[in-house]
Design an enzyme around this catalytic site. Sequence first.
Site, PDB file in Angstrom:
ATOM      1  N   CYS A 370      26.526 -10.993 -45.975  1.00 42.55           N
ATOM      2  CA  CYS A 370      26.216 -11.557 -47.296  1.00 42.55           C
ATOM      3  C   CYS A 370      25.977 -13.062 -47.174  1.00 42.55           C
ATOM      4  O   CYS A 370      26.573 -13.729 -46.334  1.00 42.55           O
ATOM      5  CB  CYS A 370      27.372 -11.290 -48.266  1.00 42.55           C
ATOM      6  SG  CYS A 370      27.110 -11.936 -49.929  1.00 42.55           S
ATOM      7  N   GLN A 388      28.488  -4.224 -58.362  1.00 42.67           N
ATOM      8  CA  GLN A 388      28.399  -2.780 -58.257  1.00 42.67           C
ATOM      9  C   GLN A 388      29.765  -2.175 -58.588  1.00 42.67           C
ATOM     10  O   GLN A 388      30.806  -2.741 -58.252  1.00 42.67           O
ATOM     11  CB  GLN A 388      27.951  -2.373 -56.850  1.00 42.67           C
ATOM     12  CG  GLN A 388      26.516  -2.800 -56.536  1.00 42.67           C
ATOM     13  CD  GLN A 388      26.087  -2.352 -55.147  1.00 42.67           C
ATOM     14  OE1 GLN A 388      26.181  -1.181 -54.812  1.00 42.67           O
ATOM     15  NE2 GLN A 388      25.606  -3.294 -54.344  1.00 42.67           N
ATOM     16  N   SER A 411      25.152  -1.782 -50.867  1.00 42.48           N
ATOM     17  CA  SER A 411      24.838  -2.907 -49.973  1.00 42.48           C
ATOM     18  C   SER A 411      25.353  -2.682 -48.559  1.00 42.48           C
ATOM     19  O   SER A 411      24.784  -3.198 -47.596  1.00 42.48           O
ATOM     20  CB  SER A 411      25.460  -4.199 -50.530  1.00 42.48           C
ATOM     21  OG  SER A 411      24.944  -4.490 -51.796  1.00 42.48           O
ATOM     22  N   HIS A 414      32.479  -3.116 -47.262  1.00 41.97           N
ATOM     23  CA  HIS A 414      33.132  -4.412 -47.536  1.00 41.97           C
ATOM     24  C   HIS A 414      34.642  -4.322 -47.328  1.00 41.97           C
ATOM     25  O   HIS A 414      35.223  -3.244 -47.457  1.00 41.97           O
ATOM     26  CB  HIS A 414      32.943  -4.845 -48.998  1.00 41.97           C
ATOM     27  CG  HIS A 414      31.582  -4.668 -49.571  1.00 41.97           C
ATOM     28  ND1 HIS A 414      30.793  -5.744 -49.936  1.00 41.97           N
ATOM     29  CD2 HIS A 414      30.870  -3.550 -49.902  1.00 41.97           C
ATOM     30  CE1 HIS A 414      29.648  -5.281 -50.455  1.00 41.97           C
ATOM     31  NE2 HIS A 414      29.690  -3.957 -50.440  1.00 41.97           N
TER      32      HIS A 414
END
Length: 420
Positions: A370, A388, A411, A414
Amino acid sequence: MASAERNLILLKFLIFAVFSILCAENAVSIRIPDRISNTPRELSEQSLKTAVFALGSFWRSEAAFGCLNGVVRTTSGYAGGSKINPEYRSLGDHAESVLVEYDPKEINFRQLLEIFWSSHDPRQVFGQGPDVGNQYRSIIFTNGTEEARLAAMSKEREQTKSRSSIVTTQIQQLGSFYPAEPEHQKFELKRHPFLLQLIGNLPEEELERSNLAAKLNGYAAELCPPRIQKQIDAKINEIIRKEAAKIDSDRKRKKPSISSADRTASAAEKPKDKKPSTSTNHHHHHHHHHHHKKKSKMFSSSTAANQVRASHILIKHQGSRRKASWKDPEGRVISNTTRDAAVSQLKALRDDIVSGKAKFDEVASRYSDCSSAKRGGDLGPFGRGQMQKPFEDATYNLKDGEMSDIVDTDSGVHIIMRTG
């Protein structure tokens, strides 16, 4: 002076100032060539020597040598293995390495060895910090018996510093060195667009061979000698302040001045304000305005109260919605990374953070796909509906200071640290 012309002059001055500081102690006078990427004019390729070291991730290894007086160029790559034409995701038994091209009149192999030992932990087995694996092992590559002798002597000295743990560094004859892919060259420098602009946004091939880029790569990683690091900081800040003052001065000069005749005419044409017919109307208007301001303030406070703040580390994979990132612009690595591999990497990073081996913000700065990596993963405050859903729910379920397990979104994968 036109803005574009001033920017060009500023750019040239910045290049000259920074280059002068970096090269101030060199006995050889190094001038800025027509293209920054060239070898300094006084040095020929034949007069340069090369050294190759492996000391963990080549992103930082390259930066560790770049700012040294006498080092002309640095290249990230692979060495120490048998695989032909290794790649980042398929490097076989090679180690991530750095090729150092240097002027032996300015710096010698013994001095490079000192930087090698001081820039990593040679006692860690098959890894450095959060980077664990055979590719991160510690190796001194040698050319000939004299370098092998110097390497062995330096290893013995390093071992005497602590008998409680063994120096795992290998010493081996250099075979082939394979330059790494373009996205891995001058990695620390590429995280600072301003510095890239400073040297004219060189094409990738020229950037890799640029003497100035090698030095600024070390500066960007804050690995230059402290005095030089501070001098460059001060010079850049001074130039920026002067340029800002100049722009502000120009802006003030360009404001149209109003003559006294214009002011008189303007006053004559301007209708006089009518006074409110009653004091009641005036009071009502003031009260309505005050009520509106109070209402807006209350709304802002309510919104802020419902917000959270978090940092995260994102690892993208071939199933990610957008297969590109700041450190992999063309998506070569991401497109070849499975979700399982991404999860495995993220779990290893999380374990290092939990155990105290690494700090969350440092890991994010280095590994997160990111763009928030440049802020240590910090996303700032956000409210419901701005992220999200899986990410949002995971963050709101955390307490301040808590870190999540693996969180899946479109994406990528995480880990999240709630910070507010």
